[in-house]
Design an enzyme around this catalytic site. Sequence first.
Site, mmCIF file in Angstrom:
data_model
loop_
_atom_site.group_PDB
_atom_site.id
_atom_site.type_symbol
_atom_site.label_atom_id
_atom_site.label_comp_id
_atom_site.label_asym_id
_atom_site.label_seq_id
_atom_site.Cartn_x
_atom_site.Cartn_y
_atom_site.Cartn_z
ATOM 1 C CE1 TYR A 144 -3.970 2.477 0.752
ATOM 2 C CE2 TYR A 144 -2.352 2.862 1.982
ATOM 3 C CZ TYR A 144 -4.339 3.421 1.102
ATOM 4 O OH TYR A 144 -4.686 4.188 1.862
ATOM 5 C CD GLU A 146 7.966 1.944 -0.493
ATOM 6 O OE1 GLU A 146 8.048 2.553 -1.162
ATOM 7 O OE2 GLU A 146 8.763 1.346 0.039
ATOM 8 C CB VAL A 187 -12.715 4.630 13.317
ATOM 9 C CG1 VAL A 187 -14.849 5.334 14.077
ATOM 10 C CG2 VAL A 187 -12.354 5.583 14.336
ATOM 11 C CB SER A 188 -15.406 0.355 10.940
ATOM 12 O OG SER A 188 -14.224 0.129 10.534
ATOM 13 N N GLY A 206 -2.209 0.277 23.150
ATOM 14 C CA GLY A 206 -3.305 1.104 23.037
ATOM 15 C C GLY A 206 -2.977 2.953 23.073
ATOM 16 N NE ARG A 210 -2.734 5.022 12.761
ATOM 17 C CZ ARG A 210 -1.395 4.298 12.837
ATOM 18 N NH1 ARG A 210 -1.052 5.376 14.534
ATOM 19 N NH2 ARG A 210 -1.064 3.104 12.923
ATOM 20 N N PRO A 273 2.304 2.445 12.406
ATOM 21 C CG PRO A 273 1.569 3.834 10.570
ATOM 22 C CD PRO A 273 1.499 2.148 11.449
ATOM 23 C CD GLN A 275 5.148 10.042 16.817
ATOM 24 O OE1 GLN A 275 4.971 10.869 17.311
ATOM 25 N NE2 GLN A 275 6.690 10.372 16.262
HETATM 26 P P1 NAD Z 1 -12.967 2.202 0.561
HETATM 27 O O1 NAD Z 1 -11.420 0.830 0.470
HETATM 28 O O2 NAD Z 1 -13.862 2.036 1.311
HETATM 29 O O3 NAD Z 1 -13.034 2.320 -2.064
HETATM 30 C C1 NAD Z 1 -11.907 1.805 -2.564
HETATM 31 C C2 NAD Z 1 -13.393 1.335 -3.247
HETATM 32 O O4 NAD Z 1 -11.945 1.329 -4.149
HETATM 33 C C3 NAD Z 1 -13.717 0.149 -2.897
HETATM 34 O O5 NAD Z 1 -14.895 0.145 -3.770
HETATM 35 C C4 NAD Z 1 -12.941 -0.919 -4.322
HETATM 36 O O6 NAD Z 1 -13.863 -1.809 -4.367
HETATM 37 C C5 NAD Z 1 -12.661 -0.336 -5.136
HETATM 38 N N1 NAD Z 1 -11.512 -1.064 -5.896
HETATM 39 C C6 NAD Z 1 -10.153 -1.111 -5.609
HETATM 40 N N2 NAD Z 1 -9.332 -1.985 -6.542
HETATM 41 C C7 NAD Z 1 -9.794 -1.409 -7.113
HETATM 42 C C8 NAD Z 1 -9.345 -1.798 -8.974
HETATM 43 N N3 NAD Z 1 -8.705 -2.565 -8.435
HETATM 44 N N4 NAD Z 1 -10.110 -1.197 -9.545
HETATM 45 C C9 NAD Z 1 -11.449 -0.443 -9.734
HETATM 46 N N5 NAD Z 1 -12.427 -0.367 -8.047
HETATM 47 C C10 NAD Z 1 -11.278 -0.626 -7.020
HETATM 48 O O7 NAD Z 1 -11.741 2.848 0.721
HETATM 49 P P2 NAD Z 1 -11.264 4.341 1.381
HETATM 50 O O8 NAD Z 1 -11.909 4.796 2.730
HETATM 51 O O9 NAD Z 1 -12.639 5.063 0.204
HETATM 52 O O10 NAD Z 1 -11.143 5.120 0.480
HETATM 53 C C11 NAD Z 1 -10.920 5.379 -0.723
HETATM 54 C C12 NAD Z 1 -8.989 6.161 -1.787
HETATM 55 O O11 NAD Z 1 -8.462 7.022 -0.322
HETATM 56 C C13 NAD Z 1 -8.099 5.101 -1.560
HETATM 57 O O12 NAD Z 1 -7.593 5.481 -2.354
HETATM 58 C C14 NAD Z 1 -7.639 5.422 0.222
HETATM 59 O O13 NAD Z 1 -5.987 4.315 -0.280
HETATM 60 C C15 NAD Z 1 -7.489 6.731 0.021
HETATM 61 N N6 NAD Z 1 -7.279 6.716 1.351
HETATM 62 C C16 NAD Z 1 -8.359 6.813 2.266
HETATM 63 C C17 NAD Z 1 -8.445 6.611 4.080
HETATM 64 C C18 NAD Z 1 -9.029 6.707 4.817
HETATM 65 O O14 NAD Z 1 -9.282 6.793 6.623
HETATM 66 N N7 NAD Z 1 -10.575 6.378 4.569
HETATM 67 C C19 NAD Z 1 -6.646 7.230 4.628
HETATM 68 C C20 NAD Z 1 -5.500 7.387 3.460
HETATM 69 C C21 NAD Z 1 -5.859 7.686 1.692
HETATM 70 N N1 UDP Z 2 -6.064 -0.760 15.871
HETATM 71 C C1 UDP Z 2 -6.981 -0.958 17.067
HETATM 72 N N2 UDP Z 2 -8.165 -2.157 17.053
HETATM 73 C C2 UDP Z 2 -8.670 -2.225 16.320
HETATM 74 C C3 UDP Z 2 -8.475 -2.123 14.832
HETATM 75 C C4 UDP Z 2 -7.059 -0.888 14.643
HETATM 76 O O1 UDP Z 2 -5.949 -0.901 18.409
HETATM 77 O O2 UDP Z 2 -9.843 -3.232 16.454
HETATM 78 C C5 UDP Z 2 -5.179 0.489 15.614
HETATM 79 C C6 UDP Z 2 -4.248 -0.105 14.749
HETATM 80 O O3 UDP Z 2 -2.701 -1.039 14.975
HETATM 81 C C7 UDP Z 2 -3.220 1.422 14.754
HETATM 82 C C8 UDP Z 2 -5.376 2.001 14.676
HETATM 83 O O4 UDP Z 2 -6.348 1.945 15.717
HETATM 84 O O5 UDP Z 2 -2.446 1.941 15.507
HETATM 85 C C9 UDP Z 2 -5.220 2.851 13.272
HETATM 86 O O6 UDP Z 2 -5.389 1.548 12.624
HETATM 87 P P1 UDP Z 2 -6.355 1.985 11.220
HETATM 88 O O7 UDP Z 2 -6.107 -0.457 10.545
HETATM 89 O O8 UDP Z 2 -8.010 1.690 11.274
HETATM 90 O O9 UDP Z 2 -5.752 2.761 10.418
HETATM 91 P P2 UDP Z 2 -3.910 3.367 10.076
HETATM 92 O O10 UDP Z 2 -3.436 2.166 10.994
HETATM 93 O O11 UDP Z 2 -4.063 2.540 8.470
HETATM 94 O O12 UDP Z 2 -3.533 4.259 10.360
#
Ligand code: NAD
Ligand code: UDP
Length: 310
Positions: A144, A146, A187-188, A206, A210, A273, A275
Amino acid sequence: MKRILITGGAGFLGSHLSERLLNEGNEVLCVDNFYTGSRSNIHHLLDNKNFELLRHDVTHPLFVEVDQIYNLACPASPIHYQFDPVQTTKTSVLGAINMLGLAKRLKIPILQASTSEVYGDPEVHPQPESYRGNVNPIGPRACYDEGKRCAETLFFDYHRQHNLNIKVMRIFNTYGPNMNPQDGRVVSNFIVQALKEEDITIYGDGKQTRSFCYVSDLIDGMVRLMNSEKSFTGPVNIGNPKEFTMLELAEEIIILTGSKSKVVFHDLPEDDPMQRKPIIDLAKDKLNWKPTINLGTGLIKTIEYFKSIV
Ligand code: NAD
Ligand code: UDP
């Protein structure tokens, strides 16, 4: 009225962006392979005559006529992007090449949903856009991190080589309605666990942090960036600079849901990560953007959503 392509339009962020752009009177072409996205996120848009859905994988070329491209396709949650890491890198890199090729042919602006993960496990805190990051290139998150870094490289090379109008947005952790309850993000996970009165799973001690941005703020920043002056390419951080530990997040969710859940501690995933917090001065200056929704308010809206589906 513009005709706007959103790749990943059926995902969490893509579904909110689709709704926002339709409400502003645009036509939206939503392209998705439904890897992590779902029809339920967009099914209320399917009757809208300005909304079109195309099942397509962005690792393959796409030939359509549009005025703007938002490139969001890519699984964003660690469990999903690590499930098929080769496909994750292909989606970021080949997806970027295909969408940049389309933007070049049509001479239109293109926005890349990049990520705070380009900073890896940051040694500079908080993170400015000038920080070059601390990414492990061979670890489980590398597909992811890279992949997204290479996509940024491609965006800037298309800009320099072909004078393409690019916008690179570094998104920090975002939450809100339409998150997939099974997608494993913190969060979910915590909200679903609290609503089901199950143990709340904290990875590590913990104390890792973020900074959580509510989805409507994030989408507002995204649209402002797309419509900013051509000379502004980014990269620009978009996120909420208020920083929380995962313990604090769990406590807040337990209070807001009134749950009897207890926290339990699991192993910290490799390369998690420690922080993360954005410096958003550039977004304030260039986009006149800052977040408006605090964590409590955003969590209440998100909890309502999960109550309706869990
Ligand atoms: P998500 O997984 O809900 O949505 C990603 C969407 O891309 C999905 O609908 C999935 O089916 C589609 N997808 C995946 N691979 C595909 C492919 N090869 N061809 C066509 N569609 C494809 O994630 P999100 O949270 O909505 O994230 C959207 C974008 O924002 C992503 O690029 C993610 O890296 C970036 N992003 C999100 C967050 C966040 O906190 N939500 C943070 C940083 C970056
Ligand atoms: N995390 C956690 N419990 C969970 C899911 C995630 O403690 O059930 C932690 C995870 O290890 C990370 C932080 O919550 O330190 C954020 O994780 P998330 O997967 O939401 O996003 P990202 O690590 O990509 O920022």
